[in-house]
Write a protein that holds these residues in place. Sequence first.
Motif, short mmCIF file in Angstrom:
data_model
loop_
_atom_site.label_atom_id
_atom_site.label_comp_id
_atom_site.label_asym_id
_atom_site.label_seq_id
_atom_site.Cartn_x
_atom_site.Cartn_y
_atom_site.Cartn_z
N GLN A 188 3.29 -6.49 0.53
CA GLN A 188 2.46 -6.21 1.69
C GLN A 188 2.37 -4.69 1.95
N LYS A 189 3.52 -3.97 1.86
CA LYS A 189 3.52 -2.54 2.11
C LYS A 189 2.66 -1.80 1.07
N ARG A 190 2.75 -2.25 -0.18
CA ARG A 190 1.97 -1.60 -1.23
C ARG A 190 0.48 -1.76 -0.99
N VAL A 191 0.07 -2.96 -0.52
CA VAL A 191 -1.35 -3.21 -0.24
C VAL A 191 -1.85 -2.31 0.87
N LEU A 192 -1.06 -2.17 1.94
CA LEU A 192 -1.47 -1.31 3.06
C LEU A 192 -1.51 0.15 2.64
N LYS A 193 -0.54 0.58 1.83
CA LYS A 193 -0.51 1.96 1.38
C LYS A 193 -1.74 2.30 0.55
N ASN A 194 -2.13 1.39 -0.32
CA ASN A 194 -3.31 1.62 -1.17
C ASN A 194 -4.60 1.57 -0.37
N ALA A 195 -4.61 0.81 0.74
CA ALA A 195 -5.84 0.66 1.52
C ALA A 195 -6.08 1.84 2.45
N ILE A 196 -5.02 2.54 2.88
CA ILE A 196 -5.16 3.64 3.83
C ILE A 196 -5.30 4.95 3.07
N SER A 197 -6.48 5.55 3.16
CA SER A 197 -6.76 6.80 2.44
C SER A 197 -6.26 8.02 3.17
N ILE A 198 -5.95 7.89 4.48
CA ILE A 198 -5.45 9.01 5.28
C ILE A 198 -4.02 9.31 4.86
N LYS A 199 -3.73 10.55 4.49
CA LYS A 199 -2.41 10.94 4.03
C LYS A 199 -1.80 12.02 4.94
N LYS A 200 -0.49 12.06 4.97
CA LYS A 200 0.25 13.02 5.79
C LYS A 200 0.03 14.44 5.27
#
Length: 479
Positions: free
Chosen positions: A1-13
């Motif tokens: 689940q975390k990997r899917v959300l990370k790949n979906a969110i293009s906004i980076k720190k």
Amino acid sequence: QKRVLKNAISIKKNTLYSKKLAEDSYRRLSTLGLFKSVAITFDTLSNENLVDATVDLVAAKTQNFTLTIDGTNNEGQFGMEGSMNYLHANLFHGGERFILSFKGGLESQLLVTNNNESSLFNTVELGPQLHVLIPKYFLINQLKKLKQHANGRTEITAAVNFQKRPDFTRWNQELSFGWLFHENKSKTWHINPIVLSAINIDKTPEFSLQIDSLNDKLIAASFQDHIIAGGVYSFEYNGQQKDNYRNEFYFKSTFECGGGMLYQFHQLINKPLNSLNSYDVLGIRYAHFQKLFLDMRYYMPLTERSKLVYRLAGGMGIPRANLREALPFEKSFYSGGANGMRAWKARSLGPGSYYDSLQRFDKIGDIQVEGNLELRFPFSSWVEGAFFVDMGNVWLLREDSIRTQGQFRKESFLNEIAIGSGLGLRLNLDFFIIRVDVAMPIKNPAVSLPNNRWVFGKSTAERQQFYPVQFNLGIGYPF
């Protein structure tokens, strides 16, 4: 689940703010199908030239079960159909959508071998379908250019369909694998390199005798066991934007092929030919064809809620060496029905100027040309009207001794274009549209006199035979 959300969110720190990246993240999260609502907000941090991004997600139901039952009316023969659908939206906790469906139907149909006989619910169609959607490009996910796509998907489908009709029984087993590429908001590529299907047909003795008596290779090939091993490749451009008052364009091209690689391989190894002078797989002859279909639409608004819609569509399928007699029945073109030539019943027009008063077989062809013009206008906030004109037909590539005048000829095909016109009523219920169309042939190429195929000046008997009024019921716009 975390990997899917990370790949979906293009906004980076620690990166610059980008409206494009924010919209891309919103689109990626929404298309996962895991959330009831998605919200992305930005807050300015005190004493710093920084913003804090917050992503609020409300989870949707993971599992869903639906049951539908509908009544049908096919050429005056009544029936019923239904489906049971089970959906799991996060099967392996990575956003994988698992859809298991079971569809079935009962219908009354006239026998081809005796057009005066029918019995209650003598036609049965049923079968399961498994559909798996993976939110990434399985096997090719590491390709650099593909990582920029908003919502790449891999699709796997397996289905079994059983049809029992009065004159034959048909089994169809299908398996497909492919990818859905969203190049951008308007452009989509659908590539299925693996499409396999096996069709088995068991004909009644009476039906087999009638086919044999025709001595027609085209019709006989349509009712033979066969295997299709090939692929489907399509490109779609959709310029439509909701609630936007401007001209819009839609285009889709679809290319299908089957049997080519198998045929080349069998030639390479010098495989012996069977009794039909062709190659087979597991004792079953396989189809060999190429098919291209194009669909273009232009939407021109006239007022806020009325528009003029133009559509031009057509295609050609070419049978190749291993099954040269005809295209597979399910890959052939046909005209008529609720979404095309609405003044004719489905599979009742053509090919060319051929006319069969007994309507013994479905009318199919290798070439199709169709044009539509539809004016849509409102009556009230939820009732819409339409006036439309449909033009088109199907033709055969080769001359057929049974379906005379069905071959495409450049000197005569324009005179064989059928024309129908009618009025429609649409109930716009927001979540779907119920559509009723009433249409009548204006020009029928089946009339024997080429120069007098128009409805004008015809007797009552001729109107009833060649120009009957046709009613159509559908869901959604025809195009």
